[in-house]
Enzyme design. Sequence first.
Site, PDB file in Angstrom:
ATOM      1  N   CYS A   1       0.951  -1.177   0.082  1.00 11.14           N
ATOM      2  CA  CYS A   1      -0.074   0.006  -0.081  1.00 11.14           C
ATOM      3  C   CYS A   1       0.767   1.174   0.060  1.00 11.14           C
ATOM      4  CB  CYS A   1      -0.990   0.045   1.204  1.00 11.14           C
ATOM      5  SG  CYS A   1      -2.091  -1.222   1.208  1.00 11.14           S
TER       6      CYS A   1
ATOM      7  N   ARG B   1      -8.092  -4.446  -3.114  1.00 10.63           N
ATOM      8  CA  ARG B   1      -7.475  -3.363  -3.830  1.00 10.63           C
ATOM      9  C   ARG B   1      -8.603  -3.099  -4.939  1.00 10.63           C
ATOM     10  NH1 ARG B   1      -2.424  -2.606  -1.670  1.00 10.63           N
ATOM     11  NH2 ARG B   1      -1.696  -4.544  -0.899  1.00 10.63           N
TER      12      ARG B   1
HETATM   13  C1  BEZ Z   1       0.658  -4.696   1.749  1.00 10.20           C
HETATM   14  O1  BEZ Z   1       1.897  -5.033   1.913  1.00 10.20           O
HETATM   15  O2  BEZ Z   1       0.143  -3.528   1.619  1.00 10.20           O
HETATM   16  C2  BEZ Z   1      -0.305  -5.652   1.890  1.00 10.20           C
HETATM   17  C3  BEZ Z   1       0.065  -7.172   2.028  1.00 10.20           C
HETATM   18  C4  BEZ Z   1      -0.962  -7.975   2.328  1.00 10.20           C
HETATM   19  C5  BEZ Z   1      -1.851  -7.797   2.911  1.00 10.20           C
HETATM   20  C6  BEZ Z   1      -2.462  -6.531   2.879  1.00 10.20           C
HETATM   21  C7  BEZ Z   1      -1.417  -5.538   2.550  1.00 10.20           C
END
Ligand code: BEZ
Length: 240
Positions: A56, A139
């Site tokens: 994110c 997402r």
């Molecule tokens: C992230 O790194 O943004 C992420 C990865 C896995 C699950 C949720 C967020």
Amino acid sequence: MENLNENQVAYPMPRIGDAAPEFQAVTTQGNINFPADYKGNWVILFSHPADFTPVCTSEFMTFATMEEKFAEANCKLVGLSVDGLYSHIAWLLTIKEKIEYRDMKNVEVKFPLIEDISMNVAKKYGMIQPGESSTQAVRAVFIIDPKGVIRTIIYYPLSLGRNFDELYRALVALQAADAFGVATPADWRPGDDVIISPAGSCGKAKDRMEGKEEELDCKDWFFCTKKISKEEVLEKVLKK
Ligand code: BEZ
């Protein structure tokens, strides 16, 4: 079918062509009334799973550095996660003050980030997909036009960061299709040939095959392209 208690509401998944579901929300840039506050603008409403997570963070830095480019295409950005406002603020400050990634640093996220602890907005937009996570939004990306109509929906899972060049390409392609009354082929970018509607009658199909519509390049009666220069697209879509 999900079991719901009396305080829960099941919303239908929004679809392309639907009016964007309405909501009011608190964001890092103040309160918003959606989509009314964005009337006359294109808007990309997108969700991310959680603040202070690496994928994110890479996405927010990338999107924030492209914000001006989207603004030039009359498009505003609005993010959302099911975190609270203070978490959002702390995360965005950390990004600005501490995170260097690729060639990005001191990145200020100026677009609003919605707090949605209640999941009210996330549920309205089908951003909670329990097969992936029942506590975090996937997402999701909604491209919404100036009349508040959903024009494109894209979903990615938690582990897969989005391609923001593709979101920009899709936005410009939607606007070009509207402006010129055409469709855009695979991987289209401004300056590439566009697709015109298939012939709607046998006579038209014959004319096209006989090359009577000179501006068209017909591969077959149903598959005709025409040229629109990059300059024409930029002038009409990006007002350049
Ligand atoms: C992230 O790194 O943004 C992420 C990865 C896995 C699950 C949720 C967020």
